[in-house]
Write an enzyme that holds these catalytic residues in place. Structure first.
Site, PDB file in Angstrom:
ATOM      1  N   TYR A  92       0.828  -1.195   0.000  1.00 24.91           N
ATOM      2  CA  TYR A  92       0.000   0.000   0.000  1.00 24.91           C
ATOM      3  C   TYR A  92       0.865   1.249   0.000  1.00 24.91           C
ATOM      4  O   TYR A  92       1.915   1.277   0.662  1.00 24.91           O
ATOM      5  CB  TYR A  92      -0.897   0.045   1.247  1.00 24.91           C
ATOM      6  CG  TYR A  92      -2.097  -0.850   1.171  1.00 24.91           C
ATOM      7  CD1 TYR A  92      -3.292  -0.397   0.621  1.00 24.91           C
ATOM      8  CD2 TYR A  92      -2.048  -2.154   1.655  1.00 24.91           C
ATOM      9  CE1 TYR A  92      -4.402  -1.216   0.563  1.00 24.91           C
ATOM     10  CE2 TYR A  92      -3.146  -2.983   1.604  1.00 24.91           C
ATOM     11  CZ  TYR A  92      -4.328  -2.511   1.053  1.00 24.91           C
ATOM     12  OH  TYR A  92      -5.419  -3.328   0.998  1.00 24.91           O
ATOM     13  N   TYR A  96      -0.687  -9.738   0.182  1.00 24.30           N
ATOM     14  CA  TYR A  96       0.312  -9.216   1.116  1.00 24.30           C
ATOM     15  C   TYR A  96       0.212  -9.930   2.458  1.00 24.30           C
ATOM     16  O   TYR A  96      -0.845 -10.426   2.838  1.00 24.30           O
ATOM     17  CB  TYR A  96       0.178  -7.697   1.272  1.00 24.30           C
ATOM     18  CG  TYR A  96      -1.163  -7.186   1.773  1.00 24.30           C
ATOM     19  CD1 TYR A  96      -1.461  -7.146   3.127  1.00 24.30           C
ATOM     20  CD2 TYR A  96      -2.113  -6.713   0.882  1.00 24.30           C
ATOM     21  CE1 TYR A  96      -2.673  -6.652   3.591  1.00 24.30           C
ATOM     22  CE2 TYR A  96      -3.330  -6.219   1.321  1.00 24.30           C
ATOM     23  CZ  TYR A  96      -3.610  -6.187   2.683  1.00 24.30           C
ATOM     24  OH  TYR A  96      -4.806  -5.706   3.116  1.00 24.30           O
ATOM     25  N   ARG A 133      -3.136 -11.924   3.066  1.00 28.93           N
ATOM     26  CA  ARG A 133      -4.445 -11.522   2.558  1.00 28.93           C
ATOM     27  C   ARG A 133      -4.548 -11.898   1.079  1.00 28.93           C
ATOM     28  O   ARG A 133      -3.635 -11.659   0.294  1.00 28.93           O
ATOM     29  CB  ARG A 133      -4.645  -9.988   2.661  1.00 28.93           C
ATOM     30  CG  ARG A 133      -4.826  -9.379   4.039  1.00 28.93           C
ATOM     31  CD  ARG A 133      -5.965  -9.898   4.876  1.00 28.93           C
ATOM     32  NE  ARG A 133      -7.219 -10.253   4.246  1.00 28.93           N
ATOM     33  CZ  ARG A 133      -8.175  -9.411   3.847  1.00 28.93           C
ATOM     34  NH1 ARG A 133      -8.025  -8.108   3.982  1.00 28.93           N
ATOM     35  NH2 ARG A 133      -9.299  -9.847   3.307  1.00 28.93           N
ATOM     36  N   HIS A 187      -7.244  -8.321  -3.132  1.00 32.84           N
ATOM     37  CA  HIS A 187      -8.553  -7.691  -2.885  1.00 32.84           C
ATOM     38  C   HIS A 187      -8.500  -6.199  -3.154  1.00 32.84           C
ATOM     39  O   HIS A 187      -7.444  -5.576  -3.084  1.00 32.84           O
ATOM     40  CB  HIS A 187      -9.018  -7.941  -1.445  1.00 32.84           C
ATOM     41  CG  HIS A 187      -8.107  -7.331  -0.418  1.00 32.84           C
ATOM     42  ND1 HIS A 187      -6.967  -7.943   0.029  1.00 32.84           N
ATOM     43  CD2 HIS A 187      -8.151  -6.132   0.221  1.00 32.84           C
ATOM     44  CE1 HIS A 187      -6.348  -7.162   0.908  1.00 32.84           C
ATOM     45  NE2 HIS A 187      -7.047  -6.043   1.037  1.00 32.84           N
ATOM     46  N   HIS A 200     -10.542  -2.722  -1.802  1.00 30.15           N
ATOM     47  CA  HIS A 200     -11.469  -2.181  -0.796  1.00 30.15           C
ATOM     48  C   HIS A 200     -12.484  -1.259  -1.465  1.00 30.15           C
ATOM     49  O   HIS A 200     -12.132  -0.503  -2.380  1.00 30.15           O
ATOM     50  CB  HIS A 200     -10.701  -1.386   0.261  1.00 30.15           C
ATOM     51  CG  HIS A 200      -9.780  -2.216   1.104  1.00 30.15           C
ATOM     52  ND1 HIS A 200     -10.144  -2.742   2.324  1.00 30.15           N
ATOM     53  CD2 HIS A 200      -8.500  -2.612   0.901  1.00 30.15           C
ATOM     54  CE1 HIS A 200      -9.122  -3.414   2.832  1.00 30.15           C
ATOM     55  NE2 HIS A 200      -8.109  -3.351   2.000  1.00 30.15           N
TER      56      HIS A 200
END
Ligand SMILES: [Fe+3]
Lengths: 233, 180
Positions: A104, A143, A153, A156, A158
């Site tokens: 991120y 990640y 995870r 995906h 969000h």
């Protein structure tokens, strides 16, 4: 007497429990006391409207300052309806995600994967009059997180949705078909009903896919429908 | 309340907002007066702590007011990222009373949504204002028997036009959260 109509309660099993022990952070972050039952009033039955004038759309996350982000370019298209199948028009959709390497653009993300100078990972789109939205991005990478041993995870994106009322507000995540990490993810698996859970997985869609440009995915979203009985009764 | 309509598909499941939602954050959204709203300008502040007493500094706090009615000058909606101590701060306009069900009236209040890492769906509550005479007959506050529980929904004055409502997610003095 007022004739404001509230929204239907969530269908059993369709929503995760805030107390989900397999997701460690929920331990100290779920209320121990029962929620106060209170029928929707004007406060819950109405909600904010966002104008593209104040909140300009940003529909292509795959380009920054004219430079292409690293990764597999994707187009995500979907329709937002309510539980009665009625489209939710002109509603704001916000999107955020990790880059192709699973990192991120965020000071708290310390994952040892490269940042991409051409990818920030935030987007904003509005549905059209018939509830359709679409944006272009790159496929986010998986990640690691520290929830349990060897925790990763799944890929995906969000999402933040508003809809017509404060009660229809929805924050969720979209997953990708065939991801082997889904079976081990306590966030995804926190949705008790299997069919409801699987509706968080986008479908690969050749009609959305654009030749020589990007793979297409379809992700439809359902926001809560109006209760049939006016609250005044 | 009876549901007369057949459900085509249940609403999509919620998932946690996670710790990286700041990618969509805009600090301007914490000021609901930024478009030139009229009315009594107030600050609503509060500190969010979890069941370990730790500040929920990663949380996403949202407010919505059905009063004054949203228009071009007043969005009615605000969003704030708390600071390192878990403290959120909104600038807004003091709400007035709004209708409740039937012939009831609701005391002035601000709706609050709390999202965060470790919160799967959302936590919903309200901020009322200490000293408002309508609090005594408010239909929601009237459902809470214990005065200490009721007090978790009532913001207290803290300086000129500053109102504080601390939120405790779990444990001692836990905030009353509301079904939505
Ligand atoms: Fe994430």
């Amino acid at each position: 007497m007022n004739d404001i109509i509230g929204f239907r309660p969530p269908a059993p099993g369709s929503q995760p429990d805030n107390n989900t022990p397999a997701y460690g952070s929920t331990r100290a972050r779920h209320p121990l006391r029962p929620l106060l039952a209170f029928p929707h009033t004007i406060t819950e039955a109405t909600g904010p409207a966002f104008s593209p004038t104040h909140f300009p759309p940003h529909t292509d996350l795959s380009v920054m300052n004219g430079k292409l982000a690293q990764g597999e370019r994707i187009i995500v298209r979907g329709r937002i309806t309510d539980e009665d199948g009625r489209p939710v028009p002109n509603t704001m959709v916000e999107i955020w995600q990790a880059n192709a390497a699973g990192r991120y653009f965020h000071p708290l993300d310390t994952h040892d994967a490269p940042l991409d100078p051409n990818f920030k990972g935030d987007g904003r789109v509005f549905t059209d009059a018939d509830g359709w939205y679409q944006y272009t991005s790159i496929k986010p990478g998986a990640y690691p997180w520290r929830n349990h041993k060897n925790a990763w995870r799944p890929n995906h994106i969000h999402y933040s949705f508003f809809g017509p009322g404060f009660a229809t507000r929805l924050i969720t995540q979209m997953y990708f078909p065939g991801d082997p990490l889904l079976a081990f993810d306590p966030v995804f698996k926190g949705v008790p009903d299997e069919a409801a859970r699987n509706r968080l997985i986008a479908n690969f869609d050749l009609d959305v896919t654009q030749p020589e440009h990007a793979l297409g995915y379809r992700f439809d979203v359902v926001l809560r429908g109006r209760a049939a009985t006016p609250m005044g009764i | 309340m009876t549901t007369l309509t057949t459900t085509a598909l249940a609403a999509t499941a919620a998932q946690t907002i996670g710790p990286y939602w700041h990618l969509i954050e805009d600090p301007a959204m914490a000021d609901l007066t930024r478009f030139g709203a009229n009315g009594e300008v107030i600050t609503l502040i509060g500190t969010i702590t979890d069941g370990d007493g730790a500040p929920a500094s990663d949380a996403c706090v949202e407010i919505w007011q059905s009063s004054p009615a949203a228009d071009d000058k007043f969005p009615g909606y605000g969003r704030c990222a708390p600071d390192a101590t878990g403290t959120f701060r909104f600038t807004t306009v003091k709400p007035g009373p709004v209708p409740g069900r039937g012939n009831t009236q609701q005391a002035p209040h601000i709706a609050i949504n709390l999202f965060g890492r470790g919160i799967m769906t959302r936590l919903y509550t309200r901020a009322y204002f200490e000293g408002d005479p309508l609090n005594a007959t408010d239909p929601l506050l009237g459902l809470i028997d214990e005065p200490a529980r009721r007090a978790t929904l009532i913001a207290r004055p803290e300086g000129a036009n500053i109102w504080r409502l601390d939120i405790r997610i779990q444990g001692d003095n836990e905030t009353v959260f509301i079904e939505i």
